[in-house]
Enzyme design. Structure first.
Site, short mmCIF file in Angstrom:
data_model
loop_
_atom_site.label_atom_id
_atom_site.label_comp_id
_atom_site.label_asym_id
_atom_site.label_seq_id
_atom_site.Cartn_x
_atom_site.Cartn_y
_atom_site.Cartn_z
N GLY A 1 0.78 -1.23 0.00
CA GLY A 1 0.00 0.00 0.00
C GLY A 1 0.80 1.27 0.00
N GLU B 1 4.74 -6.05 2.27
CA GLU B 1 4.58 -6.69 0.97
C GLU B 1 4.37 -5.65 -0.14
OE1 GLU B 1 1.19 -9.57 -0.60
OE2 GLU B 1 2.20 -10.39 1.18
N GLY C 1 4.53 -3.75 -3.75
CA GLY C 1 4.53 -4.17 -5.15
C GLY C 1 4.90 -3.02 -6.06
N ARG C 2 3.92 -2.13 -6.31
CA ARG C 2 4.10 -1.02 -7.23
C ARG C 2 5.33 -0.17 -6.88
NH1 ARG C 2 -0.04 1.42 -10.21
NH2 ARG C 2 -1.53 0.32 -8.87
N CYS D 1 -9.48 2.68 -31.08
CA CYS D 1 -10.76 3.26 -31.49
C CYS D 1 -11.67 3.46 -30.28
CB CYS D 1 -11.44 2.37 -32.52
SG CYS D 1 -10.49 2.13 -34.02
N TYR E 1 2.40 -2.52 -12.90
CA TYR E 1 0.99 -2.47 -13.28
C TYR E 1 0.82 -1.68 -14.58
CZ TYR E 1 0.05 -4.34 -8.67
OH TYR E 1 0.02 -5.14 -7.55
#
Length: 381
Positions: A223, A257, A259-260, A332, A361
């Site tokens: 987070g 933990e 991630g990003r 499109c 991501y």
């Protein structure tokens, strides 16, 4: 915004392409993990942020383990890194995934009582005992201002406290409950992350005591905030680590933990301007590729940070000077937007556009097959 190695690569690589600077990533992850000098705190990395093999090899050198959330991620990581410690999380685990994971993961983050019972039965059949953290959906304060909220609200993630209590009291010989997992929100700064972790840890200690569990591990999730509007504004890992160290209960290992925030800064998406168009008072730079390669900005509702690199002013194509420009792709759909109203000194057909903060991501969550355009290249420098 662009490292020298990336700048060299984008001038010669076939575009569109993702360019990952492995040296930049190595330095970033080393600095991140070195902030956690308390041996009671361990750092896992969530593979879902970016499963690129070369990135994972770099990250694995510095973290205490990886978290996978599917059988596909499990097989991918084990083929790359046979000995790295693994935790297996995520909702909706299939029977085949649970069976396959029994022989190769160190921890299961269990999402429901039903999943726990299935895991126990498979473990008994295999003659092993699975070590488990119960993922809980806690109604705790501290998620205000989060970019994403996964806890304290109706959610498919984790168990409500009452269900977790029933799971903990069940007599299941194939599992050993060693702790609690709670990933409740994303996009928080260091004080907010620490405050949320404090709430989780207090709850976990009380839960362990009430259920007669010897609490050995608590995973407080990730987070950590990433600011796409200001790439220079980084999460304060040192402050978070110090705050968290003061919260560790006796006899407990605390895991974080992220991630990003681990890989996002070490990836760039580079493309080329195909057309410059004026429409109802607006200016659009139409770029090769699109959000089927880089879905992040349209998903999160932000403008992806970018730089324009002049390339070949002699091509004769249209250009615009000193104006706000919206950068779009080839799809499109009016949602195919990288960034809106970005002021540029000049942009011309043939120019390079390099989008920063594309290391997490990004391509791995994009709708790759829409319109069947070619896949982007991948370059490691």
């Amino acid at each position: 915004m662009i490292t020298p190695a990336v700048l060299d690569a984008v001038r010669t690589a076939p575009l569109p392409a993702y360019v990952y600077d492995l040296g930049h990533l190595d330095a970033h992850v080393r600095a991140l993990t070195s902030a956690f000098d308390d041996p009671r705190i361990e750092v896992l990395h969530a593979v879902k942020a970016n499963p690129d093999a070369e990135l994972l090899r770099v990250i694995a050198r510095h973290v205490d383990g990886l978290e996978v959330a599917s059988g596909g991620e499990l097989a991918h990581v084990r083929s790359l890194l046979p000995h790295v410690p693994l935790a297996f999380g995520g909702p909706g685990k299939t029977d085949d995934e649970l069976r396959a994971a029994l022989s190769t993961v160190d921890r299961f983050h269990v999402e429901s009582h039903y999943e726990l019972r299935r895991l126990s039965a498979f473990a008994v059949s295999a003659g092993v005992v699975a070590r488990v953290l119960l993922r809980v959906n806690l109604p705790v304060p501290g998620t205000g201002g989060a970019a994403l909220t996964m806890g304290g609200v109706p959610s498919p993630f984790g168990m409500d406290p009452a269900e977790a209590a029933r799971a903990a009291s069940d007599d299941l010989p194939g599992v050993e409950i060693v702790g609690v997992h709670a990933h409740l929100a994303s996009g928080l700064d260091a004080p907010a992350c620490a405050a949320l972790a404090s709430s989780v840890l207090r709850w976990a200690v009380d839960f362990g005591a009430a259920q007669g569990i010897r609490l050995r591990e608590v995973n407080v999730g990730g987070g950590m905030g990433v600011d796409y509007g200001d790439p220079s504004r980084l999460f304060d890992w040192g402050s978070y680590a110090r705050r968290l160290s003061a919260l560790v209960p006796s006899g407990v290992t605390v895991r974080v933990e992220p991630g990003r925030a681990v890989s996002v800064y070490s990836g760039w998406y580079a493309t080329r301007v195909l057309d410059v168009k004026h429409s109802h008072g607006g200016v659009f730079a139409v770029c090769a590729g699109g959000t089927h390669h880089l879905r992040t900005p349209v998903t999160k509702g932000h403008d992806q940070p970018l730089v324009v690199l002049p390339f070949d002013a002699s091509c004769g194509g249209p250009s615009v000077v000193g104006a706000p420009v919206t950068f779009v792709g080839q799809l499109c759909t009016p949602k195919d937007v990288f960034a809106r109203g970005v002021w540029v000194e000049r942009v011309s057909v043939g120019d390079l556009v390099v989008f920063a903060m594309a290391g997490a991501y990004a391509y791995n969550i994009s709708h790759r097959d829409f319109l069947m355009h070619p896949c982007p290249g991948v370059v490691h420098v």
